[in-house]
Motif scaffolding. Sequence first.
Motif, mmCIF file in Angstrom:
data_model
loop_
_atom_site.group_PDB
_atom_site.id
_atom_site.type_symbol
_atom_site.label_atom_id
_atom_site.label_comp_id
_atom_site.label_asym_id
_atom_site.label_seq_id
_atom_site.Cartn_x
_atom_site.Cartn_y
_atom_site.Cartn_z
ATOM 1 N N PHE A 115 -5.528 -10.614 -0.250
ATOM 2 C CA PHE A 115 -5.458 -9.160 -0.260
ATOM 3 C C PHE A 115 -4.583 -8.736 -1.429
ATOM 4 O O PHE A 115 -3.935 -9.576 -2.084
ATOM 5 N N PHE A 116 -4.551 -7.430 -1.709
ATOM 6 C CA PHE A 116 -3.766 -6.890 -2.818
ATOM 7 C C PHE A 116 -2.943 -5.716 -2.320
ATOM 8 O O PHE A 116 -3.389 -4.958 -1.452
ATOM 9 N N THR A 117 -1.740 -5.587 -2.859
ATOM 10 C CA THR A 117 -0.817 -4.530 -2.462
ATOM 11 C C THR A 117 -0.846 -3.418 -3.503
ATOM 12 O O THR A 117 -0.535 -3.661 -4.676
ATOM 13 N N ALA A 118 -1.208 -2.218 -3.108
ATOM 14 C CA ALA A 118 -1.178 -1.053 -3.986
ATOM 15 C C ALA A 118 0.050 -0.219 -3.640
ATOM 16 O O ALA A 118 0.310 0.058 -2.467
ATOM 17 N N VAL A 119 0.807 0.157 -4.669
ATOM 18 C CA VAL A 119 2.062 0.874 -4.472
ATOM 19 C C VAL A 119 1.845 2.347 -4.818
ATOM 20 O O VAL A 119 1.555 2.696 -5.967
ATOM 21 N N LEU A 120 1.992 3.188 -3.818
ATOM 22 C CA LEU A 120 1.671 4.600 -3.982
ATOM 23 C C LEU A 120 2.592 5.293 -4.978
ATOM 24 O O LEU A 120 2.162 6.200 -5.702
ATOM 25 N N THR A 121 3.853 4.887 -5.053
ATOM 26 C CA THR A 121 4.811 5.583 -5.908
ATOM 27 C C THR A 121 4.677 5.215 -7.384
ATOM 28 O O THR A 121 5.084 5.982 -8.252
ATOM 29 N N THR A 122 4.125 4.047 -7.685
ATOM 30 C CA THR A 122 4.012 3.621 -9.086
ATOM 31 C C THR A 122 2.584 3.631 -9.602
ATOM 32 O O THR A 122 2.359 3.586 -10.814
ATOM 33 N N GLY A 123 1.611 3.625 -8.677
ATOM 34 C CA GLY A 123 0.219 3.598 -9.103
ATOM 35 C C GLY A 123 -0.239 2.245 -9.609
ATOM 36 O O GLY A 123 -1.233 2.160 -10.332
ATOM 37 N N ILE A 124 0.474 1.170 -9.226
ATOM 38 C CA ILE A 124 0.064 -0.162 -9.647
ATOM 39 C C ILE A 124 -0.330 -0.983 -8.419
ATOM 40 O O ILE A 124 0.002 -0.629 -7.279
ATOM 41 N N TYR A 125 -1.041 -2.092 -8.657
ATOM 42 C CA TYR A 125 -1.337 -3.016 -7.569
ATOM 43 C C TYR A 125 -0.870 -4.408 -7.955
ATOM 44 O O TYR A 125 -0.844 -4.769 -9.137
ATOM 45 N N CYS A 126 -0.475 -5.166 -6.943
ATOM 46 C CA CYS A 126 0.156 -6.467 -7.151
ATOM 47 C C CYS A 126 -0.461 -7.517 -6.238
ATOM 48 O O CYS A 126 -1.117 -7.201 -5.251
ATOM 49 N N ARG A 127 -0.176 -8.766 -6.551
ATOM 50 C CA ARG A 127 -0.469 -9.848 -5.617
ATOM 51 C C ARG A 127 0.682 -9.940 -4.606
ATOM 52 O O ARG A 127 1.797 -9.479 -4.901
ATOM 53 N N PRO A 128 0.493 -10.538 -3.438
ATOM 54 C CA PRO A 128 1.573 -10.602 -2.443
ATOM 55 C C PRO A 128 2.840 -11.282 -2.956
ATOM 56 O O PRO A 128 3.941 -10.947 -2.522
ATOM 57 N N SER A 129 2.699 -12.228 -3.880
ATOM 58 C CA SER A 129 3.860 -12.991 -4.347
ATOM 59 C C SER A 129 4.542 -12.360 -5.557
ATOM 60 O O SER A 129 5.365 -13.003 -6.200
ATOM 61 N N CYS A 130 4.232 -11.110 -5.875
ATOM 62 C CA CYS A 130 4.837 -10.454 -7.032
ATOM 63 C C CYS A 130 6.356 -10.616 -7.000
ATOM 64 O O CYS A 130 6.991 -10.354 -5.972
ATOM 65 N N PRO A 131 6.982 -11.020 -8.113
ATOM 66 C CA PRO A 131 8.425 -11.303 -8.088
ATOM 67 C C PRO A 131 9.320 -10.066 -8.030
ATOM 68 O O PRO A 131 10.526 -10.205 -7.804
ATOM 69 N N VAL A 132 8.784 -8.870 -8.234
ATOM 70 C CA VAL A 132 9.625 -7.676 -8.193
ATOM 71 C C VAL A 132 10.035 -7.384 -6.752
ATOM 72 O O VAL A 132 9.430 -7.882 -5.794
ATOM 73 N N VAL A 133 11.071 -6.575 -6.606
ATOM 74 C CA VAL A 133 11.543 -6.208 -5.265
ATOM 75 C C VAL A 133 10.437 -5.443 -4.534
ATOM 76 O O VAL A 133 9.883 -4.480 -5.074
ATOM 77 N N PRO A 134 10.071 -5.854 -3.330
ATOM 78 C CA PRO A 134 8.985 -5.171 -2.612
ATOM 79 C C PRO A 134 9.315 -3.698 -2.377
ATOM 80 O O PRO A 134 10.457 -3.347 -2.093
ATOM 81 N N PRO A 135 8.335 -2.817 -2.505
ATOM 82 C CA PRO A 135 8.570 -1.396 -2.219
ATOM 83 C C PRO A 135 8.746 -1.166 -0.726
ATOM 84 O O PRO A 135 8.561 -2.071 0.093
ATOM 85 N N ALA A 167 -9.633 2.807 -6.470
ATOM 86 C CA ALA A 167 -8.720 3.803 -5.901
ATOM 87 C C ALA A 167 -7.745 4.357 -6.935
ATOM 88 O O ALA A 167 -6.876 5.159 -6.591
ATOM 89 N N GLY A 168 -7.863 3.916 -8.188
ATOM 90 C CA GLY A 168 -7.053 4.473 -9.260
ATOM 91 C C GLY A 168 -5.766 3.731 -9.558
ATOM 92 O O GLY A 168 -4.919 4.246 -10.301
ATOM 93 N N PHE A 169 -5.609 2.505 -9.033
ATOM 94 C CA PHE A 169 -4.392 1.735 -9.295
ATOM 95 C C PHE A 169 -4.594 0.817 -10.502
ATOM 96 O O PHE A 169 -5.700 0.333 -10.762
ATOM 97 N N ARG A 170 -3.506 0.565 -11.236
ATOM 98 C CA ARG A 170 -3.523 -0.305 -12.403
ATOM 99 C C ARG A 170 -2.912 -1.654 -12.047
ATOM 100 O O ARG A 170 -2.028 -1.746 -11.185
ATOM 101 N N ALA A 171 -3.348 -2.688 -12.758
ATOM 102 C CA ALA A 171 -2.838 -4.032 -12.494
ATOM 103 C C ALA A 171 -1.386 -4.157 -12.949
ATOM 104 O O ALA A 171 -1.009 -3.695 -14.023
ATOM 105 N N CYS A 172 -0.564 -4.803 -12.117
ATOM 106 C CA CYS A 172 0.837 -5.054 -12.441
ATOM 107 C C CYS A 172 0.928 -5.949 -13.672
ATOM 108 O O CYS A 172 0.241 -6.975 -13.768
#
Length: 489
Positions: A23-43, A60-65
């Motif tokens: 699955f992929f995580t889309a972040v509403l506040t940044t407009g990006i999507y990530c893999r579950p293991s993304c090293p940034v601090v989870p939103p 849905a309009g999200f950009r790749a991290c």
Amino acid sequence: MHTDTERCLRAVQAKDARFDGWFFTAVLTTGIYCRPSCPVVPPKPENMVFHPSAAACQQAGFRACKRCRPDTSPGSPEWNQRADLVARAMRLIADGVVDREGVPGLAARLGYSARQIERQLLAELGAGPLALARAQRAQTARLLIETTALPMAEIAFAAGFSSIRTFNDTVREVYALTPSDLRARAPRGPAGGTPGALSLRLPFRAPLNPDNLFGHLAATAVPGVEEWRDGAYRRTLRLPYGHGIAALTPKPDHIACRLTLSDLRDLPVAISRCRRMLDLDADPVAVDDQLREDPLLAPLVDKAPGRRVPRTVDEAEFAVRAVLGQQVSTAAARTHAARLVTAHGEPVDDPEGGLTHLFPSVDALASVDPESLAMPRTRRTTFTTLVGQLADGSLHLGVESDWPQTRAQLLALPGFGPWTADVIAMRALGDPDAFLPTDLGIRRAAGELGLPSTPSALTARAAAWRPWRAYAVQYLWATDSHPINFLPV
């Protein structure tokens, strides 16, 4: 899985790489999507939504991290462990059918209407076939931009875009960078290299045990078509627009892949077929956890977890080779195949090694004089019937094949017993539950472990291993000292 919010949240908070591609995580506040293991601090949980595919995120309009590059995640194991319409469609899309034949071509291969396929893909993946193919084109474009010095116009054409404008717009929309910006950010590799050659990394879910995977491919390699050289399995590829040579080297956290292609439009197909041959989209944790529940299999799994099923880049080729290998040694089977390759294969140039031919096409094999085959008459009949039906289309072997139906068709052919049909189902069609209870090596291993050794009793015991019996076969085979079970030196 994307509908199980609590499970997805746990995976993201743990940065669990096992779920990359699931699955992929889309972040509403940044407009990006990530893999579950993304090293940034989870939103915050309320700022996350989950999607089943990169294409759905893009829709849905999200950009790749830019940090975790979710578009390069391993593929979802769903598409290689299921035989329903959505899974078969996804395997065909990965093989480039939509780019070559459009959605009508995809529908024709599957025997459904384009509307039915669109509806089912949207319901399960949040994106239709065109959007899924577009996401694949974007990833191909990024790979070419970052790993070659090709002009952007050539990259747009090779990646499957219909125009430079569409290429530019898609790259900007998906990556929030222009193609030139992507190239400027890419790390500089060593200069040189042959034209048309690409080096890339094929990701996988850990663990991966390379021994039987590469050992099997190397031990059964057909001279001229395959070889083990300098720590890499190399083979020729027959592709939609031309031909290629793949060199695949196991590394601790990826498979190093070097592709030499006569036509760069074949890049996504070549990558897809190499991944499929090495079973890189498998979920080894799920497989091994279930097999460990059998106390007699558990020690084998614990000793060398992460075994994969060695598969093929060409389903028809594998079926022919399975017939050539009936009731003969591995060496004899290689000899039979090598003679066919020399006599009927298409020559290729390999400046880096000893590959000389593509494996003969089905049409070329259909014209072979049966009397020229050094095998018993009954096996000649099996061979000629198989290639005749493959050539006239009455039998089709492909990534979209319906496993039970195709197995039944194979069993109806003269000279096809359960072993041949099941080994084709396992290694060519990709059925993760194909089982070989009549195989002598399997029966011997079963007896040594204390498992039932008669086919009927072993099949009954193996019911608990479903739907991963093809992986249990790999663990049972690994108890033997045959070269297929060892990484070549």
